[in-house]
Design an enzyme around this catalytic site. Structure first.
Site, short mmCIF file in Angstrom:
data_model
loop_
_atom_site.label_atom_id
_atom_site.label_comp_id
_atom_site.label_asym_id
_atom_site.label_seq_id
_atom_site.Cartn_x
_atom_site.Cartn_y
_atom_site.Cartn_z
N HIS A 286 21.53 111.87 45.23
CA HIS A 286 22.44 113.15 43.95
C HIS A 286 21.21 113.79 43.51
O HIS A 286 19.88 113.00 44.06
CB HIS A 286 22.20 111.96 42.62
CG HIS A 286 23.14 111.93 41.87
ND1 HIS A 286 22.42 112.85 41.06
CD2 HIS A 286 24.60 112.26 41.34
CE1 HIS A 286 23.12 113.30 39.53
NE2 HIS A 286 24.36 112.70 40.71
N ASP A 363 16.68 105.03 43.38
CA ASP A 363 17.69 104.87 42.41
C ASP A 363 18.66 103.65 42.57
O ASP A 363 19.38 104.14 43.48
CB ASP A 363 17.91 106.48 42.39
CG ASP A 363 19.17 106.80 42.03
OD1 ASP A 363 19.25 106.55 40.87
OD2 ASP A 363 20.05 108.20 42.61
N GLN A 366 23.39 103.76 41.39
CA GLN A 366 24.99 103.42 42.13
C GLN A 366 24.68 101.85 42.31
O GLN A 366 25.93 101.41 42.71
CB GLN A 366 25.28 104.39 42.94
CG GLN A 366 25.46 105.79 42.30
CD GLN A 366 26.96 105.88 42.06
OE1 GLN A 366 27.78 104.91 41.95
NE2 GLN A 366 27.49 106.95 40.96
N LYS A 389 26.61 103.63 33.69
CA LYS A 389 27.14 103.02 35.33
C LYS A 389 27.39 101.25 35.44
O LYS A 389 28.21 101.06 36.17
CB LYS A 389 27.07 103.69 36.38
CG LYS A 389 26.85 105.23 36.33
CD LYS A 389 26.12 106.05 37.64
CE LYS A 389 25.50 107.53 37.36
NZ LYS A 389 26.60 108.16 37.61
N CYS A 528 27.15 116.05 42.51
CA CYS A 528 25.65 116.34 42.50
C CYS A 528 24.85 116.46 43.28
O CYS A 528 24.67 115.56 43.71
CB CYS A 528 25.18 115.63 41.20
SG CYS A 528 26.17 116.02 39.48
N1 PLP Z 1 21.21 108.83 40.87
C1 PLP Z 1 22.51 108.56 40.99
C2 PLP Z 1 22.87 108.35 42.48
C3 PLP Z 1 23.69 108.78 40.79
O1 PLP Z 1 25.19 108.54 40.90
C4 PLP Z 1 24.03 109.68 39.46
C5 PLP Z 1 25.30 109.82 38.53
O2 PLP Z 1 25.52 110.01 39.36
C6 PLP Z 1 22.91 109.61 38.83
C7 PLP Z 1 21.85 109.33 40.01
C8 PLP Z 1 21.51 110.51 37.30
O3 PLP Z 1 22.07 108.92 36.42
P1 PLP Z 1 22.61 109.66 35.00
O4 PLP Z 1 23.68 110.85 34.85
O5 PLP Z 1 23.08 108.59 34.34
O6 PLP Z 1 21.89 110.49 34.84
#
Ligand code: PLP
Length: 573
Positions: A286, A363, A366, A389, A528
């Protein structure tokens, strides 16, 4: 003669919490005070919100001397806590001091009601100083450190047991999913990968805080402030337990995954990644776990490299040695891809990263909501995720770090709460996690996230995983029967509950609009993850992502809405 610890235990047992608080203050009034000339800078204990001076006297020629302690503070309540410490430690031999578990004393007194995390840091500072003095005088023997200053937590309500888990029961707990929309339809929510819905218990918890005891955190000594502090520390503990962290002090509240990854990339990266070093990420990241590392690499004149991927969208570990070398300082990888659903082998990646001296940053935005997370077994250095999430509120995220890693990470946000001391020309930082919690926290959200973690834990994340995998298998089978439909990513055995797909002659946005007409709510676009879509050679995909509250009926609704949408779109050409 000071009060003894046994006398303090006896008094505390007889009193209700309000009177205990008063008693602690009275203990403070009775503690002998230091004369002004005794309040020496060199005897100050650092890490305390208030001023605390501590001195020790031990017989010189004894190999295990009795140590007499004296301490004072400018705050009466701290003088009360000092009395508890002196009653526990003073007049004991060095080895007795080293063997004493002060955490047990605090647990017996249930001191959490009076101790904010900052105060806990201060107390830990005093305990560390006393133990350091004892260590200097103790006979040569190895002492294991007894538990640090840790306090018991308010028990949490039991909501559901695993045996009672039923997808329909779960769904019923989500008000947003049980409404009838203007067009008479019931929503089929398939965009939990972007943000999950909240169960009633989370909504209720947020409301409880707002309606009953809202106040700023770690500031007030009044009852609302104390309750908020306790609730926040409860939430911190729950989150630590949920990911199997060793201590709640390894959990910092942030504003979300994106903010947290930036905090790690720049807080840790600026002092550990330099010219000629390499940062290793993947093309399935992402942007939140891509752009910060890219920018760090540009700023530090380091090189950003990528783990090669197999054609089905997994990391090609056979080729990992090509890119993971002694030059690699950090490997940053998602636990699960938000587009392909690929679940990455975090434990193996951690071992391989550590073998070349690199750290691993995961990260978990997900992965954490869909599978068991164990930061200790996986041996990850940093784990990051968002509350929204995980069935929790927006505006709150989590930074987990190994204790040593957090200690070597500089804060990137400066201001209130995150400091130890502020001088006119420089400042020193509070210990983690406060160091990463500058300013007013997302208080209600963090407490709400604690309730969400309770909810997930009660249902059991393993159940959620199995349920979602069943939906994933079923949806995959049915979608694959639609002519012209391509699913991106690996087979069901290597992925979590996300399906991104494209249909030959249909734009993902047009399809998403058609699905919405049937109240099937999906996401379209590049999610993204532009570099990944470039690799897939498509501008965007339609994504259906599942959560605990989805059912087989939702899969059926998705398939039939796609068939309806395709008919409509093709008929009008
Ligand atoms: N990392 C992953 C894999 C994501 O899917 C997302 C959001 O969709 C993020 C990071 C970013 O999360 P946030 O928008 O809550 O900062």
């Amino acid at each position: 003669m000071l009060i003894t610890i046994e006398e303090i235990f006896d008094e505390f047992e007889e009193l209700d919490p309000r009177d205990q608080s008063q008693f602690l203050l009275e203990l403070g009034y009775d503690l002998p005070r230091f004369a002004p000339e005794e309040q020496r800078e060199s005897d100050l204990v650092h890490g305390c919100q208030s001023q605390v001076w501590l001195t020790a006297r031990a017989a010189d020629n004894d190999s295990n001397p009795v140590i007499e302690l004296r301490a004072d503070s400018d705050a009466e309540v701290v003088r009360g806590l000092i009395t508890v410490l002196l009653a526990s430690y003073s007049g004991k031999t060095a080895s007795e001091i080293l063997r004493l578990s002060i955490g047990d004393v605090f647990a017996r007194l249930r001191l959490n009601q009076y101790i904010s995390p900052q105060r806990q840091n201060g107390l830990q500072g005093m305990v560390d100083r006393i133990r350091e003095i004892a260590r200097r005088h103790a006979p040569c023997a190895a002492y294991t450190d007894p538990s640090p200053v840790q306090v018991p937590l308010r028990p949490t309500a039991v909501l559901l047991t695993a045996a009672e888990f039923d997808p329909l029961d779960v769904r019923r707990q989500f008000p947003v999913l049980n409404q009838t929309l203007d067009d008479g339809l019931t929503p089929v929510f398939l965009d939990s990968g972007a943000s999950a819905q909240k169960p009633q218990v989370v909504i209720d918890k947020e409301r409880e805080v707002e309606e009953q005891y809202y106040a700023n955190a770690y500031r007030g000594r009044y009852r609302f402030g104390a309750r908020i502090d306790e609730e926040l520390e409860n939430a911190r503990q729950k989150i630590a337990t949920f990911i199997s962290a060793e201590s709640p002090q390894q959990i910092a509240f942030t504003s979300g995954a994106t903010a947290t990854i930036n905090a790690v990339a720049f807080g840790w990266g600026r002092s550990h990644v330099g010219e000629g070093d390499e940062i290793l990420i993947t093309e399935m990241e992402h942007h939140a776990n891509f752009v910060p590392w890219q920018q760090l690499a540009l700023q530090q004149k380091a090189t950003l490299r990528f783990i090669p991927m197999t054609v089905d969208g997994r990391l090609d570990l056979n080729r990992l040695d090509e890119v993971l070398t002694k030059k690699t300082k950090v490997l940053a990888v998602c636990g699960m891809s938000n587009v392909l659903g690929t679940v990455n082998p975090v434990r193996e990646l951690a071992a391989r990263a550590h073998a070349v001296g690199a750290i691993i940053v995961v990260d978990g935005a997900q992965s954490v909501p869909h599978q068991v997370t164990d930061v200790v077994s996986d041996d990850v250095d940093f784990l990051i995720f968002s509350g929204h999430k995980l069935y929790g509120p927006t505006g709150v995220g989590i930074l987990y770090g190994k204790t040593g890693r957090l200690a070597e990470t500089e804060p990137i946000l400066f201001g209130g709460h995150m400091i130890d001391r502020v001088y006119r020309d420089h400042s020193t930082w509070a210990a983690p996690p406060a160091r990463f919690e500058a300013g007013t926290l997302p208080i209600v959200q963090a407490i709400g996230l604690g309730a969400a973690v309770d909810w997930v834990s009660e249902i059991d994340v393993t159940w959620i995983h199995e349920h979602e995998q069943q939906l994933l298998r079923s949806a995959t089978e049915q979608l694959q029967r639609i002519p012209g439909l391509t699913i991106f990513g690996p087979s069901v055995d290597h992925k979590g509950a996300i399906i991104s797909f494209r249909i030959d002659d249909v734009h993902p946005e047009d399809l998403a609009i058609m699905l919405d007409r049937r109240a099937v709510l999906t996401r379209h676009g590049h999610h993204c993850a532009m570099p990944l879509h470039e690799l897939l050679a498509v501008s965007g995909t339609t994504r259906a992502s599942f959560a605990a509250y989805n059912t087989e009926d939702d899969v059926t609704a998705l398939v039939s809405a796609i068939e309806y949408g395709l008919d409509e779109l093709r008929r009008r050409r």
